[in-house]
Write an enzyme that holds these catalytic residues in place. Structure first.
Site, short mmCIF file in Angstrom:
data_model
loop_
_atom_site.label_atom_id
_atom_site.label_comp_id
_atom_site.label_asym_id
_atom_site.label_seq_id
_atom_site.Cartn_x
_atom_site.Cartn_y
_atom_site.Cartn_z
CG ASP A 109 27.60 16.06 -13.18
OD1 ASP A 109 28.48 15.44 -13.79
OD2 ASP A 109 26.53 15.55 -12.83
CE LYS A 134 23.47 13.66 -16.87
NZ LYS A 134 24.22 13.24 -15.66
CD GLU A 147 9.96 33.27 -35.93
OE1 GLU A 147 10.34 32.15 -35.52
OE2 GLU A 147 9.34 33.43 -36.99
#
Ligand code: GCU
Ligand code: CA
Ligand code: CA
Length: 888
Positions: free
Chosen positions: A198, A240, A394
């Site tokens: 999922d 999500k 960075e």
């Protein structure tokens, strides 16, 4: 006593050991360990450490941990140093109640263990708070790897991996799921989540509101794909961020330095979340639909903020309410592969470092000179240079010398005895060269082919055996001997596909029923031989004459007929069965010597030709007639000519195909007839049959048919047969097929005639008479002259269908004397008319059709006028199938 980390261990704290080979009756010491975790949990008190030894710990039931530690005194469950315990729950059935570990206690620190194959979540932190889950792996569980819910707060998930989790309902299994009724303050750091059915991280929220989850330095990739690489039917998002049934609940999320790539659908997905979403310095790469997806309005008081974020490949869907600052898709930035040290994510799947931190990779690191360096906005995170960079890494000017990128664009082409390889040039300034590796197994077993480094990005491998498949990868090496990962693999199969040269110098000489051919030898070392082809049409329709390859460059074709023009070509074939193109075509007309005006007979025209050249001394002019090549046509040629005088060539003219073929089908028989052929040398016919129109004919006759007809009794009713016929002459020349005819044999309709003295006759209201001429049988039926007078018969109808009743009668009266046909008591035809005949000696028939079902039928013909019926000779009944029957 092993007390570690930043814990003030009380004087009484203890260590317990669990080993799959231990025994729960043991005291749980390192020498006498427990066998199972629940026993150790029962024994432990806050501050104690449970060490799990390496190897596979098999569990078939859920391990529930509910004891609470305190902020000053945690419980510890650690892998024994240097070992990796695997909690194997794979014997569990898939079921919502078959979680691997349920942690409802507080203040546990669990580190260094694998949780594999549980029937539901690998681990579920259900209401537990302030726990630390570190350097653990959750894989191939039948629901989410690690789920947090039940009001759980302030848990830290550090450096954990969750992958290949998949449920058979195909909709639930995420990598990590801080969702549903989770509490606030939970924190993920350094985690990876990949190839879960999922989502990577699922923050879908139901009953909670306004809670906060933070992700830092976390990666999500290839979610929505299964372990085997196939797309799943799950949602396939990386992060999500929320979502709710009523769309009013808020899941506030902060994502810092997170990386989401190649997920099946979205990289960072709002999923209806109404809460605040803050994304600082995140990077997305090539997610299936959108990289950043926050299109829907938020709850009042919520904000969506994207600052210093990057994507490369793909697109975004962001509502206008999203506050966007110095992101890579905004002016003045432009993003290309050149902004990154590497756009190859394969190293992200690699092993973690010894302390559990993420692998050092170059993927999505900014390349020197990128405009994304120092292009960002200060959001309070540490940075180098004049301003923060964009994206999750960075840029640092360091002494780290990374190996070159894997070479791209490798291709391999198989040739005869070699494989050609080519790849793209690497661009590193410190590149020193390339190594090329080969295997005969796909994906493994490579050996290096080159001795010293290759300076060019191509290579010819000529140490190959034809028809073997080779697999290649290439690497790049820098001046400090750092070697890249393998490139993508390519394969090639060298083979000899070079046809020999087309043979040259083909010549043909014709003689009496022979053509002799010769050509130049081919020189290929792998030459296997030659094929010779012939046609009677120039340039097409060649048929190979030799059955096995010809080993020398010559051929005698004696399967020829004089006076026919033949066309020949030759090919060369090598030991790998490669065949050359056709040579140039030559032509020859075999003929007997002397047939100069070619018609198959040495006759008067040829004599004129010979006479014309008689004693001529001219090599060119006399070629045809000068048999001994002395350039003069003399007595020698004349005697050879005379020897062939009037020799009649064989007849090669086939008869004309027969015409007028017709086929008549009967019951299991077909009668064929056709017109006689007229050739004087005709000797007979062949008849051919097929059950397919136009092809597949087989000859039916074993010896020639001498007459122009044939009866085919080897047929089956109901099958359609196709016939053609040929004519054959005394020289065995056979004509082409005639036109085709077809027919389908079938059983005939059944017909019975019932006379006054035969079965099926049942009686009359009247008499059987013989006093008029012309009747058949033993008489005729003469009814009494009145209404309702009948003649009766009985039949047995064996097949339903239409039957025709025909009566033979004579009517010497002056009226039509109608009758009704009554079957089994019902009138089925009324008023059948029997028109007058000239007298009682004159007989005729009348018919009527009736549909009948099967069964015994009592038949009556009954008069309807006071005249009675006419005189009836017989009744004939015709139909699909019937017999007479005993009178009823
Ligand atoms: C005559 C004739 C009979 C016939 C009869 C009739 O008698 O001879 O055969 O049946 O006429 O009108 O019915
Ligand atoms: Ca380098
Ligand atoms: Ca009769």
């Amino acid at each position: 006593m092993v007390c570690i980390f930043f814990v003030v261990c009380p004087a009484y704290c203890s260590d317990y050991f669990v080993d799959p080979n231990g025994n729960d009756s043991n005291p749980g010491t390192i020498d006498y360990p427990f066998a199972t975790i629940p026993t150790a949990v029962t024994a432990a008190t806050a501050g104690d450490t449970i060490y799990l030894r390496g190897g596979t710990h098999i569990y078939t039931t859920t391990i529930s941990i509910s004891k609470d530690g305190t902020s000053g005194s945690r419980y510890y469950m650690f892998a024994y140093p240097g070992e990796r315990p695997v909690l194997d729950f794979s014997a569990m059935a898939e079921s919502g109640s078959n979680r691997g570990i349920i942690l409802s206690g507080d203040y546990w620190h669990i580190k260094g263990i694998d949780v594999y194959g549980a029937g539901d979540n690998g681990m579920n932190i259900s209401g537990g708070s302030y726990n630390i889950i570190e350097f653990c792996r959750f894989y191939e569980n039948h629901d989410t790897g690690l789920q947090i819910g039940g009001g759980a707060t302030y848990n830290q998930i550090i450096n954990c991996d969750s992958y290949y989790n998949a449920d058979s309902s195909l909709e639930n299994a995420d990598g990590f799921a801080p969702k549903l009724d989770i509490g606030t303050g939970n924190y993920f750091y350094g985690c990876r989540s990949w190839q879960n059915l999922d989502d990577g991280y699922d923050g879908y929220l139901r009953p909670s509101d306004g809670i906060l989850t933070t992700y830092e330095n976390c990666w999500a990739f290839k979610n929505g794909y299964l372990k085997n690489g196939q797309a799943s039917s799950g949602d396939g998002n990386g992060f999500k961020m929320g979502g709710s049934d009523d769309k009013t609940l808020r899941h506030n999320v902060i994502l810092i330095n997170c990386l989401s790539f190649q997920n099946a659908v979205k990289g960072f997905d709002q999923n209806n979340n109404k809460g605040s979403m803050t994304l600082y310095n995140c990077t997305a790469f090539n997610n299936g639909s959108y990289n950043y997806n926050i299109p829907l309005a938020l709850a009042s008081g919520s904000t969506a903020t994207l600052t210093n974020c990057v994507y490369y490949l793909g697109s975004n869907s962001l509502g206008s309410f999203v506050v966007q600052t110095t992101n890579s898709w905004q002016s003045p930035f432009s993003v290309s592969s050149g902004d990154f040290v590497s756009v190859d994510p394969s190293a992200a799947y690699g092993p973690r470092q010894a302390d559990g931190s993420l692998p050092d990779i170059t993927f999505m690191h900014l390349a020197a000179g990128s405009d994304l360096i120092d292009g960002g906005t200060d959001v309070g995170l540490p940075y180098n240079g004049s301003a923060p960079d964009l994206g999750c890494y960075e840029y640092t000017v360091s002494n780290v010398d990374y190996p070159p990128a894997s070479p791209a664009g490798l291709s391999a082409t198989g040739y005869n005895g070699s494989v050609g390889l080519n790849w793209n040039d690497n661009s590193e300034s410190d590149l020193d060269g390339y190594n090329i590796y080969r295997s005969t197994t796909s994906g493994s077993g490579y050996s290096k082919l080159n001795g010293s480094l290759l300076s060019n990005s191509n290579y010819t491998d000529d140490s190959v055996i034809n028809n073997t498949t080779y697999y290649y990868v290439v690497t790049a090496v820098d001046v400090n001997e750092h070697e890249s990962n393998y490139s993508s693999q390519v394969s090639a199969t060298p083979a000899d596909t070079d046809a020999p040269a087309t043979p040259t110098g083909l010549i043909a000489g014709a003689g009496d029923q022979i053509v002799i051919l010769g050509w130049n030898d081919n020189t290929e070392p792998d030459l296997a031989g030659y094929n010779i082809y012939r046609s009677t049409t120039s340039g097409s329709g060649y048929i190979k004459l030799n059955s096995s390859l010809l080993s020398s460059p010559d051929y005698s074709d004696s399967s020829v007929t004089n006076t026919i023009t033949y066309y020949y070509v030759v090919t060369a074939v090598d030991t790998s069965s490669n065949e050359s193109a056709h040579s140039g075509e030559v032509t020859a007309i075999p003929t007997i010597y002397g047939d100069f005006i070619v018609n198959g007979i040495v006759e008067i025209d040829d004599l004129a030709y010979l006479c014309n050249l008689w004693l001529v001394n001219d090599c060119e002019a006399t070629t045809l007639a000068d048999i001994d090549d002395d350039c003069t046509v003399n007595f020698y040629e004349f005697s050879a000519f005379a020897n062939n005088w009037m020799i009649i060539p064989p007849d090669i003219n086939a008869p004309a195909p027969p015409t007028g073929l017709s086929a008549m089908a009967g019951d299991a028989t077909v009668s064929l007839n056709w017109n006689d052929n007229s050739e004087s040398d005709l000797t007979g016919y062949n008849i051919y049959r097929s059950t397919t129109s136009g092809s597949g004919y087989s000859k039916l006759n074993s010896s020639l048919l001498s007459t122009s007809d044939y009866t085919d009794n080897s047929v089956i009713n109901g099958t359609t047969y196709y016939y053609v016929v040929t004519a054959v002459d005394t020289s065995a020349n056979e004509s082409a097929y005639s036109s085709q005819v077809s027919t389908t044999p079938a059983a005939p309709v059944t017909s019975i005639t019932i006379q006054e003295n035969t079965d099926g006759y049942c009686g009359i209201d009247g008499t059987i008479d013989t006093n008029h001429n012309g009747y058949t049988g033993t008489g005729f039926a003469n009814t009494t002259n009145d209404t309702g007078q009948s003649i009766d018969w009985s039949i047995n109808v064996l097949a339903t269908g239409t039957y025709t009743f025909t009566w033979r009668y004579a009517n010497g009266s002056t009226t039509t004397r109608p009758g009704n046909l009554i079957i089994n008591g019902s009138t089925v035809v009324s008023g059948i008319s029997f028109p007058v005949t000239s007298d009682w000696d004159t007989w005729t028939t009348v018919s009527t059709n009736v549909s009948l079902t099967t069964g015994i039928k009592s038949i009556s013909l009954e008069s309807t006028t006071s005249d009675g019926l006419t005189n009836i000779d017989y009744v004939e009944i015709t139909g699909p199938n019937l017999t007479t029957a005993t009178c009823q």
